[in-house]
Each structure stands twice: as C-alpha cells, then as structure tokens.
Write an enzyme that holds these catalytic residues in place. Structure first.
Site, PDB file in Angstrom:
ATOM      1  N   HIS A   9       0.554  -1.769   0.058  1.00  0.00           N
ATOM      2  CA  HIS A   9       0.495   0.331  -0.177  1.00  0.00           C
ATOM      3  C   HIS A   9       0.788   1.483  -0.161  1.00  0.00           C
ATOM      4  O   HIS A   9       0.254   2.217  -0.433  1.00  0.00           O
ATOM      5  CB  HIS A   9      -0.663  -0.340   1.670  1.00  0.00           C
ATOM      6  CG  HIS A   9      -1.778  -0.771   1.670  1.00  0.00           C
ATOM      7  ND1 HIS A   9      -2.092  -1.948   1.011  1.00  0.00           N
ATOM      8  CD2 HIS A   9      -3.606  -0.333   1.624  1.00  0.00           C
ATOM      9  CE1 HIS A   9      -3.322  -2.880   1.562  1.00  0.00           C
ATOM     10  NE2 HIS A   9      -4.111  -2.092   1.410  1.00  0.00           N
TER      11      HIS A   9
HETATM   12  N1  LIG Z   1     -12.235 -10.461   2.846  1.00  0.00           N
HETATM   13  C1  LIG Z   1     -12.991  -9.274   2.830  1.00  0.00           C
HETATM   14  N2  LIG Z   1     -14.452 -10.375   1.946  1.00  0.00           N
HETATM   15  C2  LIG Z   1     -15.672  -8.958   2.471  1.00  0.00           C
HETATM   16  N3  LIG Z   1     -15.602  -7.546   2.189  1.00  0.00           N
HETATM   17  C3  LIG Z   1     -14.396  -6.782   3.026  1.00  0.00           C
HETATM   18  C4  LIG Z   1     -12.822  -8.009   2.920  1.00  0.00           C
HETATM   19  N4  LIG Z   1     -12.049  -6.349   2.965  1.00  0.00           N
HETATM   20  C5  LIG Z   1     -12.979  -5.920   3.523  1.00  0.00           C
HETATM   21  N5  LIG Z   1     -13.834  -5.800   3.502  1.00  0.00           N
HETATM   22  C6  LIG Z   1     -15.161  -4.917   3.062  1.00  0.00           C
HETATM   23  O1  LIG Z   1     -14.549  -3.906   2.423  1.00  0.00           O
HETATM   24  C7  LIG Z   1     -14.262  -2.625   2.769  1.00  0.00           C
HETATM   25  C8  LIG Z   1     -13.560  -1.333   3.680  1.00  0.00           C
HETATM   26  O2  LIG Z   1     -13.268  -1.000   2.401  1.00  0.00           O
HETATM   27  P1  LIG Z   1     -12.067   0.268   2.017  1.00  0.00           P
HETATM   28  O3  LIG Z   1     -11.893   0.431   0.767  1.00  0.00           O
HETATM   29  O4  LIG Z   1     -11.633   1.202   2.852  1.00  0.00           O
HETATM   30  O5  LIG Z   1     -10.676  -1.164   2.641  1.00  0.00           O
HETATM   31  P2  LIG Z   1      -9.647  -1.393   2.912  1.00  0.00           P
HETATM   32  O6  LIG Z   1     -10.100  -2.048   4.070  1.00  0.00           O
HETATM   33  O7  LIG Z   1      -9.146   0.254   3.329  1.00  0.00           O
HETATM   34  O8  LIG Z   1      -8.406  -2.403   2.090  1.00  0.00           O
HETATM   35  P3  LIG Z   1      -7.009  -2.280   2.194  1.00  0.00           P
HETATM   36  O9  LIG Z   1      -6.639  -3.823   2.114  1.00  0.00           O
HETATM   37  O10 LIG Z   1      -5.946  -1.831   0.708  1.00  0.00           O
HETATM   38  O11 LIG Z   1      -6.989  -1.928   3.211  1.00  0.00           O
HETATM   39  C9  LIG Z   1     -14.346  -3.083   4.606  1.00  0.00           C
HETATM   40  O12 LIG Z   1     -15.735  -1.947   5.709  1.00  0.00           O
HETATM   41  C10 LIG Z   1     -15.429  -4.125   3.634  1.00  0.00           C
HETATM   42  O13 LIG Z   1     -17.036  -3.893   4.492  1.00  0.00           O
END
Ligand SMILES: Nc1ncnc2c1ncn2[C@@H]1O[C@H](COP(=O)(O)OP(=O)(O)OP(=O)(O)O)[C@@H](O)[C@H]1O
Ligand SMILES: [Mg+2]
Lengths: 126, 205
Positions: A9
């Site tokens: 990231h």
């Molecule tokens: N493995 C997964 N399966 C389903 N939904 C997921 C999973 N991982 C994260 N999420 C969903 O994604 C949302 C977060 O989205 P966001 O765009 O903020 O990504 P992030 O977690 O910041 O990504 P990164 O992995 O790049 O850190 C969470 O609230 C959840 O609903």
C-alpha cells in the site's frame, strides 16, 4: 533471471524492501509497486501490472505483497495476465523478499526461488 | 424493472449517493479501518461517471462490466477488487440484456455476492459488506419478484438490519480485524456503502 515484484500500500515501504534486498542482490530483476499512481496510499492494478511486465524475462515472476487489497488486486492482475509462471507467494514480506532476491540473482529457477521465499516462514528471529 | 437507459441513470444516481455519503463512509472507516472507504469509492465512482458515456450504446451486461473494471483500476482499497469483481460478475449475469426484470436483479445480486466471496473469501458474520448483502438477497427472494418495488424495499430493510448487526460482531476480515474486540460497537463501512447503493436503486424504481 526470475523477476520479483514487491507490492505494498505504501510507496516507501515497497521501495524500502527493494533497497533492503539490493544490498545483496544488485542485479536481480526486482521492482517495487507501492501506492497509487499519485503516490498516495493504496494498491494500483495498473502499477502492479506494469511492474510485473517490467521484470518478466521469460523465466517467471514472483509477486510478494503486504495485506488486504494488495493481495486481492495482485490476484486480479495475475488473472488478467493469465500466465502460470507469474505467481503470488504467501510469505513474510521482508524475509521472503531477501531470500527470493538472492536466489534469483544466483540464477535459481522459478520453483527454487519460490521455495526460497517460502522458507522465510522458518526463519525465526528469537 | 428497468430499461438500459434507466440502468445508466441509476448508476449515475449511485455515484451521486456515494459522493454525498463519502465523508460519512470515511468517518466509519476511520473508527475501525484506515479512514479511506468514502475517499476510495468516491474516486472510483467519479471515474465510472466519466466512463459511462463511452459504453452507453452497449448492453447492460457490458455496462456493468465496465463499471467493475473501472472500480478495480481506480479505487485503491479492498472495496476496489471486491465491488469491482461484484460488478463484473453482475455483468456476466445479464450479458446482452437491454432491460432487466426483478428476476434478473436477483440473479445480478447473487452473482455480485459470488464475486465478493470469490475475491475476499469471507463468510457471513465476519463484519464485512456481505453482512448487508446476504440478508438483502434472502429478503428479496422471500418477498418474491412479482412486485419489484416491494422486493427492493424488503432488500433495503434487511440490508439496514445487517448494518446494525455488524455493530454487534467482531471483525475477522479486512483492516478492522486488527482491532479484534474493539471493533464491536462500530458499523462496517462496506456494509453501509452497499446499503447506500441498494437504497438508491430502490428509490429509483
Ligand atoms: N475479505 C473481505 N471480504 C468482504 N469484504 C471485505 C473484505 N475485506 C474488506 N471488506 C470490506 O471492505 C470495506 C473496506 O473498504 P476500503 O475501501 O476501506 O478498503 P481497505 O480495507 O481500506 O483496503 P486495504 O485492504 O487496501 O487496506 C470493509 O468495511 C468491508 O466491508
Ligand atoms: Mg479503508
């Protein structure tokens, strides 16, 4: 040589891992794909894809990644490329990267470089 | 339920709703994640809005696929590959269609959920977007497809209940999983953004 891509990231984290490996593997086709196009935090499909293509010398490419979307986005890039000599490897990022980079530089083949990266799981520090 | 032109209009409305809720989604993600969910989706849907005219003469399947591919290449967080795969699989479910029925919409949502599960390997109860998506699908199937509006309203109600449910559980997938028990009491950003999208669709029908 086998190519290696470090996906993170963070631009600086990916570049830092590459810098860390360079000390022992100056020649290995090793490249960072960190952050988004504009340098911000995140994972970029296009940057990862370009990085994989840039280190592919025809002997295979291993991609090491940090967490979450780094894994999912890399998976989508690999599905898009559709070449089974371009693979992700599930290992500790720093330890796996140094092991893989040294192995690639030493001219080991794809399977052997991957095995070296996976051996990072056994490299206990304490 | 909707013609192709209506689908395009609804996608624009979804983009506008994401823009409107972006700060709220980011605030939710600040509490249990890395504080970028609204920023990520807003960046993605802005690009979707730019790309929509390019595919305006294509069928609904191709349009949804384009939305998915655009999200994959612009979002930058987990919601990129997740919603991206969801829209791409949804597109496959209505390949060559120039209109969609309520039955098609069920198939679209089912395919989208399959995409999220394929990509993220999560199940029900892990405090993710699936905790809104899965109950919404169940409720819509239970409501039946005879009355599309009633079906969608049932889906929205279940999705909202799903969001409330995410407050009561520990995250075991995604960034919030690093917080363990401290994730309790907070609603999942992804479950919330899905509910925003579904509610926007329901209001447009
Ligand atoms: N493995 C997964 N399966 C389903 N939904 C997921 C999973 N991982 C994260 N999420 C969903 O994604 C949302 C977060 O989205 P966001 O765009 O903020 O990504 P992030 O977690 O910041 O990504 P990164 O992995 O790049 O850190 C969470 O609230 C959840 O609903
Ligand atoms: Mg986030």
């Amino acid at each position: 040589m086998v190519g290696i891509v470090i996906v993170s990231h963070s631009k600086t984290l990916a570049e830092g891992v590459v810098e860390f490996c360079r000390v022992m593997a100056a020649e290995a086709p090793l490249v960072a794909a960190g952050g988004m196009e504009d340098g911000s935090f995140g994972t970029s499909f296009e940057r990862i894809k370009a990085a994989v293509e840039s280190v592919n010398q025809g002997e295979g490419v291993l991609v090491l990644m940090d967490v979450g979307s780094a894994v999912m986005t890399t998976e989508m890039v690999l599905e898009d490329i559709g070449d089974d000599t371009v693979q992700m490897v599930d290992c500790p990022l720093v330890e796996g990267a140094i092991a893989a980079a040294v192995a690639a530089e030493g001219g080991l083949d794809f399977a052997a470089v991957k095995e070296e990266a996976l051996s990072a799981w056994d490299a206990r520090k304490l | 339920m909707a013609s192709k032109d209506q689908v395009i209009e609804i996608i624009h409305k979804v983009a506008a709703a994401i823009e409107r809720e972006a700060q709220f989604l980011t605030d939710l993600d600040n509490a249990i994640g890395d504080g970028d969910h609204g920023i990520n989706l807003s960046r993605g849907f802005k690009k979707v809005e730019e790309e929509l005219p390019v595919v305006a003469d294509k069928d609904i399947g191709a349009i949804l696929k384009k939305v998915g591919m655009t999200l994959v290449s612009t979002v930058g967080g987990a919601s990129g590959p997740l919603y991206g795969t969801a829209f791409m699989k949804a597109g496959d479910a209505v390949k060559d269609h120039v209109s969609i029925s309520a039955d098609d919409f069920i198939a679209v949502l089912e395919a989208a959920i399959g995409g999220v599960q394929l990509r993220g390997k999560a199940e029900k109860g892990e405090k993710t977007m699936l905790d809104a998506m899965l109950p919404a699908l169940d409720a819509m199937k239970a409501a039946g497809t005879a009355d599309a509006k009633a079906m969608l309203d049932a889906g929205v109600k279940a999705a909202k209940e799903g969001v409330e449910y995410t407050k009561t559980i520990i995250a075991t997938k995604g960034r919030a999983s690093y917080l363990g028990e401290r994730s309790i009491g907070h609603q999942d950003p992804g479950a919330t953004s899905f509910t925003v999208m579904l509610e926007t669709i329901a209001e447009a029908i």
